[in-house]
Structure formats: structure tokens, C-alpha cells
Design a protein around this motif. Structure first.
Motif, mmCIF file in Angstrom:
data_model
loop_
_atom_site.group_PDB
_atom_site.id
_atom_site.type_symbol
_atom_site.label_atom_id
_atom_site.label_comp_id
_atom_site.label_asym_id
_atom_site.label_seq_id
_atom_site.Cartn_x
_atom_site.Cartn_y
_atom_site.Cartn_z
ATOM 1 N N GLY A 143 0.818 -1.298 -0.023
ATOM 2 C CA GLY A 143 -0.046 -0.161 0.233
ATOM 3 C C GLY A 143 0.887 1.129 -0.069
ATOM 4 N N PRO A 144 0.604 1.929 0.800
ATOM 5 C CA PRO A 144 1.221 3.591 0.891
ATOM 6 C C PRO A 144 2.699 3.415 1.157
ATOM 7 C CG PRO A 144 -0.677 3.460 2.277
ATOM 8 C CD PRO A 144 -0.408 2.050 1.827
ATOM 9 N N LYS A 145 3.176 2.330 2.005
ATOM 10 C CA LYS A 145 4.470 2.121 2.389
ATOM 11 C C LYS A 145 5.381 1.569 1.202
ATOM 12 C CE LYS A 145 4.083 1.288 7.349
ATOM 13 N NZ LYS A 145 4.471 0.479 8.277
ATOM 14 N N ALA A 146 4.710 1.110 0.057
ATOM 15 C CA ALA A 146 5.519 0.112 -1.075
ATOM 16 C C ALA A 146 6.471 1.197 -1.786
ATOM 17 C CB ALA A 146 4.425 -0.412 -2.020
ATOM 18 N N PRO A 147 6.112 2.428 -2.229
ATOM 19 C CA PRO A 147 7.117 3.196 -2.634
ATOM 20 C C PRO A 147 8.515 3.499 -1.888
ATOM 21 C CG PRO A 147 5.147 4.040 -3.058
ATOM 22 C CD PRO A 147 5.003 3.230 -1.902
ATOM 23 N N LEU A 148 8.082 3.598 -0.465
ATOM 24 C CA LEU A 148 9.490 3.737 0.368
ATOM 25 C C LEU A 148 10.027 2.552 0.390
ATOM 26 C CD1 LEU A 148 10.707 5.637 2.635
ATOM 27 C CD2 LEU A 148 9.172 4.928 4.045
ATOM 28 N N VAL A 149 9.451 1.372 0.465
ATOM 29 C CA VAL A 149 10.200 -0.059 0.633
ATOM 30 C C VAL A 149 10.921 -0.062 -0.629
ATOM 31 C CG1 VAL A 149 9.893 -2.341 0.750
ATOM 32 C CG2 VAL A 149 8.507 -0.943 2.263
ATOM 33 N N ALA A 150 10.280 0.251 -1.691
ATOM 34 C CA ALA A 150 11.181 0.008 -3.034
ATOM 35 C C ALA A 150 12.301 0.797 -3.073
ATOM 36 C CB ALA A 150 10.088 0.261 -4.051
ATOM 37 N N SER A 151 12.386 2.291 -2.614
ATOM 38 C CA SER A 151 13.295 2.920 -2.574
ATOM 39 C C SER A 151 14.564 2.556 -1.687
ATOM 40 C CB SER A 151 12.862 4.322 -2.035
ATOM 41 O OG SER A 151 11.980 5.208 -2.938
ATOM 42 N N CYS A 152 14.203 2.177 -0.497
ATOM 43 C CA CYS A 152 15.139 1.574 0.533
ATOM 44 C C CYS A 152 15.790 0.336 -0.140
ATOM 45 C CB CYS A 152 14.531 1.134 1.952
ATOM 46 S SG CYS A 152 13.985 2.647 2.765
ATOM 47 N N LYS A 153 14.921 -0.461 -0.666
ATOM 48 C CA LYS A 153 15.720 -1.736 -1.543
ATOM 49 C C LYS A 153 16.581 -1.537 -2.499
ATOM 50 C CE LYS A 153 14.564 -5.611 -4.347
ATOM 51 N NZ LYS A 153 13.229 -6.723 -4.723
ATOM 52 N N GLN A 154 16.454 -0.183 -3.332
ATOM 53 C CA GLN A 154 17.036 0.167 -4.394
ATOM 54 C C GLN A 154 18.411 0.886 -3.842
ATOM 55 O OE1 GLN A 154 15.592 3.174 -7.021
ATOM 56 N NE2 GLN A 154 16.974 2.842 -8.558
ATOM 57 N N TYR A 155 18.225 1.614 -2.741
ATOM 58 C CA TYR A 155 19.467 2.254 -2.092
ATOM 59 C C TYR A 155 20.358 1.314 -1.554
ATOM 60 C CZ TYR A 155 21.990 5.259 1.034
ATOM 61 O OH TYR A 155 23.151 5.879 1.632
ATOM 62 N N ILE A 156 20.042 0.334 -0.780
ATOM 63 C CA ILE A 156 20.759 -0.530 -0.358
ATOM 64 C C ILE A 156 21.659 -1.348 -1.256
ATOM 65 C CG2 ILE A 156 20.672 -3.018 0.653
ATOM 66 C CD1 ILE A 156 18.494 -1.886 2.528
ATOM 67 N N ARG A 157 21.141 -1.936 -2.531
ATOM 68 C CA ARG A 157 21.891 -2.489 -3.648
ATOM 69 C C ARG A 157 22.943 -1.209 -4.057
ATOM 70 N NH1 ARG A 157 17.578 -5.885 -7.248
ATOM 71 N NH2 ARG A 157 17.150 -7.465 -5.881
ATOM 72 N N GLN A 158 22.338 0.007 -4.205
ATOM 73 C CA GLN A 158 23.695 0.923 -4.796
ATOM 74 C C GLN A 158 24.483 1.252 -3.757
ATOM 75 O OE1 GLN A 158 20.837 4.064 -5.702
ATOM 76 N NE2 GLN A 158 20.293 3.421 -7.560
ATOM 77 N N ILE A 159 24.604 1.377 -2.571
ATOM 78 C CA ILE A 159 25.355 1.862 -1.652
ATOM 79 C C ILE A 159 26.442 0.829 -1.309
ATOM 80 C CG2 ILE A 159 24.517 1.156 0.413
ATOM 81 C CD1 ILE A 159 25.722 4.551 -0.208
ATOM 82 N N ARG A 160 25.924 -0.346 -1.711
ATOM 83 C CA ARG A 160 26.868 -1.493 -1.546
ATOM 84 C C ARG A 160 28.180 -1.305 -2.265
ATOM 85 N NH1 ARG A 160 23.195 -6.655 -1.097
ATOM 86 N NH2 ARG A 160 22.700 -6.519 1.012
#
Length: 241
Positions: A202-219
Motif C-alpha cells: 500500500g502506501p509504504k510500498a514506494p518507500l520500501v522500494a526506494s530503500c531496497k534500491q538504495y541498499i543495492r546501490q550503496i554496497r
């Protein structure tokens, strides 16, 4: 929500969408939920199309076991090794690249491909009676697909021991090793997984997706540059929202 894939039945699986999260259930309990080629191809296509409908995806299985691996005996027409393995790589890629959060709920036994599938989800919830086995080496097969992901999860000594011996790892040890996110009593596993999926959709999904993408990038960013990368990413998110 309009979704052409809500409540569908595929070859060996069921799929439904509920309040912004999808539920893919392996449905071959009498065969240990082994995954055949037709099933593999259909699930790959589902993973590629569902991000527009589901921001969170839960993968579970019917019956006593999560997945005992691939259906190896179904191949009737000789194919090259590359062509035989390409559908496996395509499925793993589609699961790894799913932009939303992916969750596995593992009960009973997970073997071979079943372990690989659970590894490639973002969260793995395991029943307290679950077990994980990589039996490729004892069968004379190097588990390249699983190793490509497992190296990011386990300490090298745990990795080598689990791969080379093929021994079964029970849920408490799997949790301590980092194979799973947390455990739950077997009777509570699916309700817990469903509640987790619903709570992050629901409303949290875009925030969750952003965190997932950022975790991959920051590694991939050197440690000395991570604060600068974080400042940029935090600012871009604030501007975009």
C-alpha cells in the motif's frame, strides 16, 4: 484495483493480489513443490509483469515442504547445457530484479532450487521446523546459481561447509548463519508472512522500494564516499516526494 492476474491458477502455482501485495503459492504438494520447466517459465513471466500491480510479493508453498528443487526428470528432448540452464537464470534474474519487496515463507524442507529461491527474496521467514539443504555437490553438480547469491549471505567458512558437505541446516542454525530473517512457529508462519506483506504494501510500498534500491546501490560505493552518496539520495527522495 484492476489486475488481470488476480486469482489466477498457473502450471503448478496459484497467484492472487490483495491490497497491493501479491501472493505466489507453489501448489504441487504431492511432488514436494518441485519446479518443472513450464512452471518455471510461467512464474518468470509473472514476476516480470506483476510490479505494476503488486508492490510486495509473498512466495509460499502448499503442503508440508516449501520446495524440493527442480523437476529434473521431465526433459525429453536433448538440449545444450546453456539452453537447459537459461530458464533457471531467467527466473532468478526476474526474482532478484523485482522492484518491490519480496518475501519467502519457508516451511518443511527447502532443497537446491528451493534454497536458491528463498535466498533471492528480500525477507525470508522460516517455520521453526524448516530446513535448508544444498545437495548439488553430493550429486556431482556444482551449485553455481546458488553460490552466486550465497556469497552475499554467509561467512566464507559457513559457505564452504554447507556447499561441500550438502548437510541439512535446521531453521535455528539457518537464522544464526544469516540464511533467514527470522523464524516463527510452523502454525503461525503463513499468517505472520501475510501480515508482514500487508504491513509493507500500500502506501509504504514506494518507500520500501526506494530503500531496497538504495541498499543495492550503496554496497558498490566506497565507504569514504557513502555519506556524500547518502546526502544525494536523501535529497533526491525528498524532492521527488
Amino acid at each position: 484495483m484492476s489486475n488481470p492476474h488476480a486469482g489466477i491458477s498457473g502450471p503448478g502455482f496459484l497467484y492472487s493480489v490483495e491490497d497491493g501485495w501479491g501472493h505466489l503459492q507453489l501448489d504441487r504438494p504431492d511432488a514436494g513443490n518441485r519446479v518443472g520447466l513450464e512452471m518455471l517459465v510461467a512464474m518468470t513471466e509473472l514476476l516480470r509483469t506483476e510490479p505494476q500491480h503488486a508492490g510486495v510479493l509473498l512466495i509460499s508453498a502448499a503442503g508440508k515442504d516449501f520446495c524440493l528443487g527442480r523437476e529434473r526428470a521431465e526433459q525429453t528432448t536433448p538440449v545444450t547445457p546453456f539452453d537447459a540452464f537459461r530458464p533457471v537464470a531467467a527466473f532468478y534474474r526476474a526474482l532478484s530484479e523485482f522492484p518491490g519487496l519480496t518475501i519467502a515463507a519457508v516451511q518443511g524442507r527447502a532443497t537446491g532450487f528451493g534454497v536458491g529461491m528463498a535466498l533471492r527474496t528480500d525477507l525470508c521467514l522460516a517455520a521453526d521446523d524448516a530446513s535448508f539443504t544444498l545437495d548439488e555437490i553430493p550429486h556431482g553438480i556444482p551449485p553455481m546459481f546458488v553460490l552466486s547469491e550465497l556469497v552475499d549471505h554467509l561467512h566464507p567458512k559457513h559457505l564452504m561447509e554447507m556447499i561441500l558437505t550438502g548437510r541439512t541446516v535446521a531453521a535455528p542454525e539457518a537464522l544464526a548463519m544469516g540464511l533467514v530473517s527470522r523464524t516463527a512457529p510452523a502454525a503461525e508462519l503463513l499468517p505472520t508472512a501475510r501480515d508482514t506483506a500487508a504491513g509493507l504494501a500500500g502506501p509504504k510500498a514506494p518507500l520500501v522500494a526506494s530503500c531496497k534500491q538504495y541498499i543495492r546501490q550503496i554496497r558498490a560505493v566506497p565507504h569514504a564516499s557513502r555519506l556524500d552518496a547518502a546526502l544525494s539520495a536523501q535529497t533526491l527522495y525528498a524532492v521527488g516526494n
